[in-house]
Write a protein that holds these residues in place. Structure first.
Motif, PDB file in Angstrom:
ATOM      1  N   ARG A   4      -4.779  -7.848 -11.318  1.00 35.89           N
ATOM      2  CA  ARG A   4      -5.887  -6.940 -11.189  1.00 35.89           C
ATOM      3  C   ARG A   4      -5.752  -5.857 -12.435  1.00 35.89           C
ATOM      4  N   THR A   5      -6.832  -5.286 -12.676  1.00 34.30           N
ATOM      5  CA  THR A   5      -6.917  -4.347 -13.652  1.00 34.30           C
ATOM      6  C   THR A   5      -6.374  -3.191 -13.115  1.00 34.30           C
ATOM      7  N   PRO A   6      -5.395  -2.178 -13.677  1.00 37.19           N
ATOM      8  CA  PRO A   6      -4.612  -1.018 -13.353  1.00 37.19           C
ATOM      9  C   PRO A   6      -5.627  -0.063 -12.770  1.00 37.19           C
ATOM     10  N   ILE A   7      -5.046   0.829 -11.787  1.00 37.26           N
ATOM     11  CA  ILE A   7      -5.947   1.846 -11.089  1.00 37.26           C
ATOM     12  C   ILE A   7      -6.334   2.853 -12.104  1.00 37.26           C
ATOM     13  N   TYR A   8      -5.647   3.340 -13.100  1.00 40.86           N
ATOM     14  CA  TYR A   8      -5.638   4.213 -13.855  1.00 40.86           C
ATOM     15  C   TYR A   8      -6.788   4.135 -15.000  1.00 40.86           C
ATOM     16  N   VAL A   9      -7.106   2.556 -15.314  1.00 41.29           N
ATOM     17  CA  VAL A   9      -8.320   2.099 -15.948  1.00 41.29           C
ATOM     18  C   VAL A   9      -9.555   2.670 -15.211  1.00 41.29           C
ATOM     19  N   HIS A  10      -9.601   2.221 -13.872  1.00 48.25           N
ATOM     20  CA  HIS A  10     -10.697   2.231 -13.092  1.00 48.25           C
ATOM     21  C   HIS A  10     -11.021   3.780 -13.016  1.00 48.25           C
ATOM     22  N   ILE A  11     -10.026   4.694 -12.796  1.00 46.56           N
ATOM     23  CA  ILE A  11     -10.086   6.054 -12.943  1.00 46.56           C
ATOM     24  C   ILE A  11     -10.820   6.703 -14.035  1.00 46.56           C
ATOM     25  N   LEU A  12     -10.310   6.260 -15.219  1.00 46.71           N
ATOM     26  CA  LEU A  12     -10.708   6.710 -16.482  1.00 46.71           C
ATOM     27  C   LEU A  12     -12.214   6.264 -16.724  1.00 46.71           C
ATOM     28  N   ILE A  13     -12.466   5.074 -16.463  1.00 47.39           N
ATOM     29  CA  ILE A  13     -13.839   4.352 -16.676  1.00 47.39           C
ATOM     30  C   ILE A  13     -14.865   5.204 -15.764  1.00 47.39           C
ATOM     31  N   THR A  14     -14.565   5.417 -14.529  1.00 50.16           N
ATOM     32  CA  THR A  14     -15.486   5.971 -13.498  1.00 50.16           C
ATOM     33  C   THR A  14     -15.565   7.404 -13.904  1.00 50.16           C
ATOM     34  N   VAL A  15     -14.508   8.270 -14.060  1.00 50.94           N
ATOM     35  CA  VAL A  15     -14.527   9.626 -14.833  1.00 50.94           C
ATOM     36  C   VAL A  15     -15.655   9.767 -16.022  1.00 50.94           C
ATOM     37  N   GLY A  16     -15.505   8.719 -16.810  1.00 50.23           N
ATOM     38  CA  GLY A  16     -16.295   8.843 -18.026  1.00 50.23           C
ATOM     39  C   GLY A  16     -17.486   8.722 -17.793  1.00 50.23           C
ATOM     40  N   LEU A  17     -18.026   7.545 -16.824  1.00 53.79           N
ATOM     41  CA  LEU A  17     -19.327   7.521 -16.245  1.00 53.79           C
ATOM     42  C   LEU A  17     -19.978   8.530 -15.634  1.00 53.79           C
ATOM     43  N   LEU A  48     -11.342   5.538  -4.869  1.00 57.01           N
ATOM     44  CA  LEU A  48     -10.572   4.244  -5.681  1.00 57.01           C
ATOM     45  C   LEU A  48      -9.270   4.288  -5.456  1.00 57.01           C
ATOM     46  N   LEU A  49      -8.514   5.246  -4.987  1.00 63.02           N
ATOM     47  CA  LEU A  49      -7.111   4.899  -4.797  1.00 63.02           C
ATOM     48  C   LEU A  49      -6.966   4.056  -3.356  1.00 63.02           C
ATOM     49  N   ILE A  50      -7.853   4.508  -2.336  1.00 65.77           N
ATOM     50  CA  ILE A  50      -7.937   3.855  -1.335  1.00 65.77           C
ATOM     51  C   ILE A  50      -8.383   2.224  -1.586  1.00 65.77           C
ATOM     52  N   MET A  51      -9.214   2.066  -2.224  1.00 69.99           N
ATOM     53  CA  MET A  51      -9.670   0.507  -2.678  1.00 69.99           C
ATOM     54  C   MET A  51      -8.546  -0.164  -3.563  1.00 69.99           C
ATOM     55  N   ASN A  52      -7.921   0.542  -3.948  1.00 70.39           N
ATOM     56  CA  ASN A  52      -6.721  -0.045  -5.032  1.00 70.39           C
ATOM     57  C   ASN A  52      -5.585  -0.414  -3.605  1.00 70.39           C
ATOM     58  N   SER A  53      -5.164   0.457  -2.761  1.00 71.35           N
ATOM     59  CA  SER A  53      -4.223   0.081  -1.634  1.00 71.35           C
ATOM     60  C   SER A  53      -4.937  -1.191  -0.861  1.00 71.35           C
ATOM     61  N   VAL A  54      -5.990  -1.230  -0.624  1.00 71.50           N
ATOM     62  CA  VAL A  54      -6.454  -2.331  -0.136  1.00 71.50           C
ATOM     63  C   VAL A  54      -6.502  -3.398  -0.787  1.00 71.50           C
ATOM     64  N   GLY A  55      -6.787  -3.561  -2.105  1.00 66.38           N
ATOM     65  CA  GLY A  55      -6.488  -4.763  -3.149  1.00 66.38           C
ATOM     66  C   GLY A  55      -5.060  -5.033  -3.178  1.00 66.38           C
ATOM     67  N   ASP A  56      -4.124  -4.108  -3.126  1.00 66.86           N
ATOM     68  CA  ASP A  56      -2.563  -4.406  -2.855  1.00 66.86           C
ATOM     69  C   ASP A  56      -2.437  -5.116  -1.912  1.00 66.86           C
ATOM     70  N   LEU A  57      -3.022  -4.977  -0.645  1.00 63.13           N
ATOM     71  CA  LEU A  57      -2.655  -5.462   0.722  1.00 63.13           C
ATOM     72  C   LEU A  57      -3.243  -7.186   0.435  1.00 63.13           C
ATOM     73  N   ILE A  58      -4.458  -7.247  -0.155  1.00 61.36           N
ATOM     74  CA  ILE A  58      -5.085  -8.565  -0.407  1.00 61.36           C
ATOM     75  C   ILE A  58      -4.055  -9.200  -1.303  1.00 61.36           C
ATOM     76  N   GLU A  59      -3.624  -8.716  -2.390  1.00 57.90           N
ATOM     77  CA  GLU A  59      -2.872  -9.333  -3.347  1.00 57.90           C
ATOM     78  C   GLU A  59      -1.455  -9.890  -2.913  1.00 57.90           C
ATOM     79  N   ASP A  60      -0.931  -9.020  -2.068  1.00 60.02           N
ATOM     80  CA  ASP A  60       0.405  -9.277  -1.418  1.00 60.02           C
ATOM     81  C   ASP A  60       0.165 -10.599  -0.507  1.00 60.02           C
ATOM     82  N   GLN A  61      -1.088 -10.583   0.206  1.00 65.73           N
ATOM     83  CA  GLN A  61      -1.145 -12.011   1.089  1.00 65.73           C
ATOM     84  C   GLN A  61      -1.560 -13.215   0.337  1.00 65.73           C
ATOM     85  N   ASN A  62      -2.165 -12.937  -0.828  1.00 62.04           N
ATOM     86  CA  ASN A  62      -2.560 -14.086  -1.691  1.00 62.04           C
ATOM     87  C   ASN A  62      -1.435 -14.542  -2.454  1.00 62.04           C
TER      88      ASN A  62
END
Length: 295
Positions: A4-17, A48-62
């Motif tokens: 997955r794309t790192p969380i800091y990239v999502h934060i930078l893009i979202t803040v910029g938008l 975004l941090l909450i979504m990233n945590s959920v993504g980590d759980l799904i990633e671990d399962q997969n």
């Protein structure tokens, strides 16, 4: 399984938008000092941090469902820095074996074509450009963003407000300190239209009141034309009560009178007189012989 794309990239893009959206739709650039703006950014980052945590759980399962070989490949891919992967996807060349897998089944004169995927940075810029155009068109159509006329009006309001603020603390203009200034002519004309045109007509050609463009004057209280006009604005006409003492009444300030006097001096001394043949009023009073008429 893709990393997955790192969380800091999502934060930078979202803040910029978010900043871009505020820049387009906010009424002014003061949103940086607004608690609402910073509160919104904090909420966005938390989500975004909450979504990233959920993504980590799904990633671990997969990840647990992968084979050992797939796990090793995934770990290698995950340990590669994100921007290094972007660089590789944009500029890294395929090996000879990889090229054989993506050769398109046609060619001409010995030239073959590869079925390369477009670089991710190019695709990202493409979709960003489309999104930006849509947002820009909406902002341009339904807000004042990027409208030259609206920007001019806002700048004019700020300029007039700064002038008004300056004049509150600036020394008051009186008969002794008033000076003719050619830079005041345009503003003086607007003040003349507001306060004087009803009696003295357009451009001072006369009507109910006397013609201000000829050499005849009913009231001569000062040696210079400019000072005489200022005196009249301050004290009114001794011979006609219709000409009120605008300054003493508080209708205009001394600085406004200075601007009006500059305009009257301009139309009387620097422009041809508006005669009766050209629609001006007949001369009234006596011929004035001004001295130092620009002081």
């Amino acid at each position: 399984m893709k990393t997955r794309t790192p969380i800091y990239v999502h934060i930078l893009i979202t803040v910029g938008l978010t900043i871009m959206a505020f820049e387009m739709f906010a009424q002014d650039s003061g949103y940086f000092s607004s608690p609402f703006f910073w509160g919104l950014l904090i909420i966005i980052v938390i989500l975004l941090l909450i979504m990233n945590s959920v993504g980590d759980l799904i990633e671990d399962q997969n990840f647990s469902k992968l084979s050992e070989e797939e796990k090793a490949a995934y770990k290698t891919d995950k340990n590669t820095p994100y921007f290094q992967k972007l660089w590789n996807s944009a500029f890294q060349k395929q090996s000879a074996n990889e090229e054989n897998d993506i050769i398109i089944d046609h060619g001409f004169d010995g030239i073959t074509e590869l079925d390369n995927s477009l670089p991710k940075w190019w695709i990202g810029l493409f979709w960003f450009g489309i999104a930006f155009c849509g947002i820009y068109l909406l902002a341009f159509s339904f807000t004042d963003y990027a409208h030259p006329e609206a920007e001019l009006n806002n700048e004019t309001k700020r300029m007039l407000a700064s002038i008004e603020e300056f004049e509150k603390t600036a020394p008051q203009i009186n008969l002794a300190s008033a000076k003719y200034n050619a830079d005041y002519i345009t503003e003086g004309q607007e003040l003349f239209k507001t306060n004087c045109v009803t009696c003295h007509g357009d451009n001072g050609k006369g009507g109910i009141g006397p013609n201000l463009t000829d050499t005849h004057w009913i009231n001569i209280q000062e040696k210079s034309l400019f000072k005489n006009v200022f005196w009249m604005l301050e004290n009114g006409s001794p011979k006609n009560p219709t000409m009120r003492p605008f300054i003493k009444e508080g209708t205009i300030s001394g600085r406004d009178a200075e601007k009006i006097a500059s305009f009257v001096y301009h139309i009387n001394q620097e422009k041809p007189a508006i005669t009766e043949k050209n629609g001006g009023a007949a001369p009234q009073g006596e011929i004035a012989k001004w001295t130092n008429s620009n002081d």
